[in-house]
Design an enzyme around this catalytic site. Structure first.
Site, PDB file in Angstrom:
ATOM      1  N   HIS A   9     -37.905 -13.415 -18.764  1.00  0.00           N
ATOM      2  CA  HIS A   9     -37.297 -13.029 -17.568  1.00  0.00           C
ATOM      3  C   HIS A   9     -35.581 -12.914 -17.756  1.00  0.00           C
ATOM      4  O   HIS A   9     -35.232 -14.187 -17.793  1.00  0.00           O
ATOM      5  CB  HIS A   9     -37.705 -13.860 -16.383  1.00  0.00           C
ATOM      6  CG  HIS A   9     -37.147 -13.202 -15.121  1.00  0.00           C
ATOM      7  ND1 HIS A   9     -37.992 -12.845 -13.846  1.00  0.00           N
ATOM      8  CD2 HIS A   9     -35.850 -12.796 -14.869  1.00  0.00           C
ATOM      9  CE1 HIS A   9     -37.359 -12.628 -13.210  1.00  0.00           C
ATOM     10  NE2 HIS A   9     -35.963 -12.386 -13.351  1.00  0.00           N
ATOM     11  N   GLU A  55     -37.434 -14.991  -3.597  1.00  0.00           N
ATOM     12  CA  GLU A  55     -36.204 -15.780  -4.164  1.00  0.00           C
ATOM     13  C   GLU A  55     -35.261 -16.009  -3.166  1.00  0.00           C
ATOM     14  O   GLU A  55     -34.256 -15.250  -2.916  1.00  0.00           O
ATOM     15  CB  GLU A  55     -35.667 -14.891  -5.203  1.00  0.00           C
ATOM     16  CG  GLU A  55     -34.602 -15.589  -6.111  1.00  0.00           C
ATOM     17  CD  GLU A  55     -33.867 -14.813  -7.209  1.00  0.00           C
ATOM     18  OE1 GLU A  55     -33.752 -13.569  -7.082  1.00  0.00           O
ATOM     19  OE2 GLU A  55     -33.084 -15.156  -8.007  1.00  0.00           O
ATOM     20  N   ASP A  97     -32.964 -15.668 -16.840  1.00  0.00           N
ATOM     21  CA  ASP A  97     -32.693 -14.861 -15.778  1.00  0.00           C
ATOM     22  C   ASP A  97     -31.260 -13.940 -16.327  1.00  0.00           C
ATOM     23  O   ASP A  97     -31.455 -12.975 -16.285  1.00  0.00           O
ATOM     24  CB  ASP A  97     -32.562 -15.441 -14.510  1.00  0.00           C
ATOM     25  CG  ASP A  97     -32.798 -14.649 -13.546  1.00  0.00           C
ATOM     26  OD1 ASP A  97     -33.234 -13.616 -13.536  1.00  0.00           O
ATOM     27  OD2 ASP A  97     -32.636 -15.111 -12.202  1.00  0.00           O
ATOM     28  N   GLN A 112     -33.673  -3.191  -7.413  1.00  0.00           N
ATOM     29  CA  GLN A 112     -32.818  -4.582  -6.884  1.00  0.00           C
ATOM     30  C   GLN A 112     -32.477  -4.380  -5.588  1.00  0.00           C
ATOM     31  O   GLN A 112     -32.429  -5.308  -4.700  1.00  0.00           O
ATOM     32  CB  GLN A 112     -31.518  -4.400  -7.982  1.00  0.00           C
ATOM     33  CG  GLN A 112     -30.498  -5.244  -7.175  1.00  0.00           C
ATOM     34  CD  GLN A 112     -30.687  -6.919  -7.744  1.00  0.00           C
ATOM     35  OE1 GLN A 112     -30.580  -7.313  -8.804  1.00  0.00           O
ATOM     36  NE2 GLN A 112     -31.145  -7.634  -6.678  1.00  0.00           N
ATOM     37  N   HIS A 163     -32.214 -10.251 -17.407  1.00  0.00           N
ATOM     38  CA  HIS A 163     -31.561  -8.899 -16.826  1.00  0.00           C
ATOM     39  C   HIS A 163     -30.364  -8.422 -18.009  1.00  0.00           C
ATOM     40  O   HIS A 163     -29.517  -8.827 -17.851  1.00  0.00           O
ATOM     41  CB  HIS A 163     -30.918  -9.141 -15.326  1.00  0.00           C
ATOM     42  CG  HIS A 163     -31.798  -9.574 -14.357  1.00  0.00           C
ATOM     43  ND1 HIS A 163     -32.207  -8.665 -13.384  1.00  0.00           N
ATOM     44  CD2 HIS A 163     -32.379 -10.665 -13.906  1.00  0.00           C
ATOM     45  CE1 HIS A 163     -33.209  -9.269 -12.641  1.00  0.00           C
ATOM     46  NE2 HIS A 163     -33.339 -10.392 -13.052  1.00  0.00           N
ATOM     47  N   HIS A 184     -39.820 -10.320  -8.576  1.00  0.00           N
ATOM     48  CA  HIS A 184     -38.780 -11.104  -7.904  1.00  0.00           C
ATOM     49  C   HIS A 184     -39.568 -11.353  -6.564  1.00  0.00           C
ATOM     50  O   HIS A 184     -39.431 -10.563  -5.429  1.00  0.00           O
ATOM     51  CB  HIS A 184     -37.359 -10.593  -7.786  1.00  0.00           C
ATOM     52  CG  HIS A 184     -36.911 -10.557  -8.979  1.00  0.00           C
ATOM     53  ND1 HIS A 184     -36.901  -9.702 -10.297  1.00  0.00           N
ATOM     54  CD2 HIS A 184     -35.520 -11.287  -9.464  1.00  0.00           C
ATOM     55  CE1 HIS A 184     -36.283  -9.918 -11.136  1.00  0.00           C
ATOM     56  NE2 HIS A 184     -35.223 -10.746 -10.742  1.00  0.00           N
TER      57      HIS A 184
HETATM   58  N1  17E Z   1     -31.298  -9.929  -9.317  1.00  0.00           N
HETATM   59  C1  17E Z   1     -32.079 -10.562  -8.369  1.00  0.00           C
HETATM   60  O1  17E Z   1     -32.592 -10.083  -7.278  1.00  0.00           O
HETATM   61  N2  17E Z   1     -32.157 -11.979  -8.863  1.00  0.00           N
HETATM   62  C2  17E Z   1     -31.641 -12.631  -9.654  1.00  0.00           C
HETATM   63  N3  17E Z   1     -31.768 -13.938  -9.873  1.00  0.00           N
HETATM   64  C3  17E Z   1     -30.782 -11.778 -10.736  1.00  0.00           C
HETATM   65  C4  17E Z   1     -30.888 -10.462 -10.458  1.00  0.00           C
HETATM   66  C5  17E Z   1     -30.162 -12.375 -11.847  1.00  0.00           C
HETATM   67 FE   FE2 Z   2     -34.270 -12.116 -12.088  1.00  0.00          FE
END
Ligand code: 17E
Ligand code: FE2
Length: 416
Positions: free
Chosen positions: A56, A212, A308, A151, A58, A209
């Site tokens: 994982h 989070e 990440d 995103q 980006h 995701h």
């Molecule tokens: N975008 C997101 O939604 N969550 C993250 N932890 C990162 C990018 C790095």
């Molecule tokens: Fe991520």
């Protein structure tokens, strides 16, 4: 290629391994009268294990921290906002330069398999297209999976669903999602059903995701797991982050674990990222905000660690060293028992390979690709405790990275 004096995980005897035509041809307990044939590589009793997997990261955002401005609050949401300012400046050359530099860092630290997210909340899809192109160009040297990651929301971002379909048609390997960031709970739930439908339609993996956030009411994980279960996709589905699970009520969690176990889905925790981004709306005590890695693992649910970020709008440290991520993760999740230490490398090797669905061509086994790393240590425990460097990385019988161990001399402090 013949490798002698190699220590394998969970085995005390030294081993000799032969690689021919890129595959492990034999793995045998060391025979004392070695008949040296061909190219011989002396592992010197160090630990030979399957390559590290970065499940994982980006890559499209790597190395952009502070451009054009820094994330001052340290929250996920400000990270998304800061990245939103950087996104219009993206172009292929910029992405290529940063991605290749970051992949180099990972290779230097023993990684041979990467799953990267590519932000598709961008009508040009330049990040996704560039990452798919790089994946294809580098395929003889490193294995990359690209997640089409919405995103700004699959259903909340204008044309989000159409962009996702374009990304899958272009060749993204994995369908992504971000239900906790959709405008409403209803859209979040719908997005989970859509993600599973797309995975079936295009025959792709899923990595969401998921939850989070520190909000204990963020419960999209149950929707994802249930959809995966009912569509028989469990092992092809991954829930990343799931940090809200830290804050779930224990009774709810107990019920949830039955579904998680039955579904067979995988989990990725990013401990350095989550300890940094989560708990930001707390005063004291402050939540750690990591998913329940220890409990998932003990329940026999597959869980692994990822980085990440490497110097991006969410997190401005990171260096490609998964052993650092592992160290943080074991501390934060209180997985510091002897038994846990002795299996620790599973969290950045075998478990991650299972998450990526690459287990059929991964591992130190006769018939599988002759790929491995050599670590400065004898077992999981010593590698972890000393943060043992990766000394060698071999892919299908070819050396792709070699490191000379540092030699350190100290003065004589005590007269002997
Ligand atoms: N975008 C997101 O939604 N969550 C993250 N932890 C990162 C990018 C790095
Ligand atoms: Fe991520």
């Amino acid at each position: 290629m013949q490798i002698i004096n190699a220590r394998l995980r969970h085995q005390s005897a030294l081993h000799t391994l032969e690689i021919s035509n890129g595959l492990f041809a034999s793995i045998t307990e060391q025979n004392m009268e070695l008949d040296a044939q061909g190219k011989q590589l002396d592992a010197g009793g160090k630990l030979l294990c399957a390559p590290f997997v970065e499940p994982h990261i980006h890559l499209d955002a790597a190395l952009t921290a502070g451009e054009p401005s820094w994330n001052r609050s340290g929250t996920l949401f400000e990270g998304i906002e800061r990245w939103g300012e950087r996104k219009p400046l993206l172009n292929e050359a910029d992405i290529r330069r940063r991605v290749l530099q970051t992949v180099e860092l990972l290779v230097q630290n023993g990684v041979q398999h990467i799953r990267t997210h590519a932000d598709i909340s961008d009508p040009s899809l330049v990040g996704l297209k560039t990452l798919c192109d790089i994946r294809d160009e580098l395929k003889e040297r490193i294995e990359i999976q690209v997640v089409a990651f919405p995103q700004d929301g699959l259903l909340s971002f204008p044309n989000g669903l159409a962009l996702m379909e374009q990304a899958l048609e272009y060749g993204a390997d994995v369908v992504g999602g971000i239900p906790h960031f959709e405008y409403t709970r209803e859209l979040g739930e719908k997005s989970m059903k859509t993600v599973i439908e797309l995975a079936l339609k295009y025959d792709r993996l899923v990595d969401v995701h998921c939850d989070e956030i520190d909000d204990p009411n963020s419960r999209f994980l149950e929707v994802l797991a249930c959809e995966a279960l009912f569509n028989d996709l469990g092992p092809r589905v991954t829930a990343s982050h799931t940090t809200a699970m830290h804050s779930y009520d224990n009774a709810y969690c107990s019920k949830l674990f039955r579904l998680l176990k039955n579904s067979g889905i995988n989990f990725i925790s990013c401990p350095t990222e989550s300890i940094h981004l989560q708990g930001r709306f707390d005063s004291y005590p402050k939540r750690r905000g990591l998913t329940r890695v220890k409990e998932l693992n003990e329940a026999g649910i597959n869980v692994c660690f990822g980085e990440d970020s490497i110097f991006d709008p969410w997190y401005s440290l990171g260096n490609g060293k998964l052993l650092r991520t592992l160290d943080f993760g074991l501390h934060i999740c209180q997985m510091m028992g002897y038994q846990e230490f002795s299996q620790a490398l599973d969290l950045i090797t075998d478990n991650s390979a299972r998450t990526l669905n690459i287990q059929h061509h991964y591992g130190i086994e006769v018939g599988k690709p002759g790929s491995f790393i050599l670590l400065d240590g004898e077992d999981d425990y010593s590698v972890l405790r000393n943060q043992g460097e990766v000394l060698l990385s071999v892919r299908r019988g070819e050396v792709i990275m070699h490191r000379e161990p540092a030699r350190v001399t100290t003065a004589n402090w005590i007269d002997r």
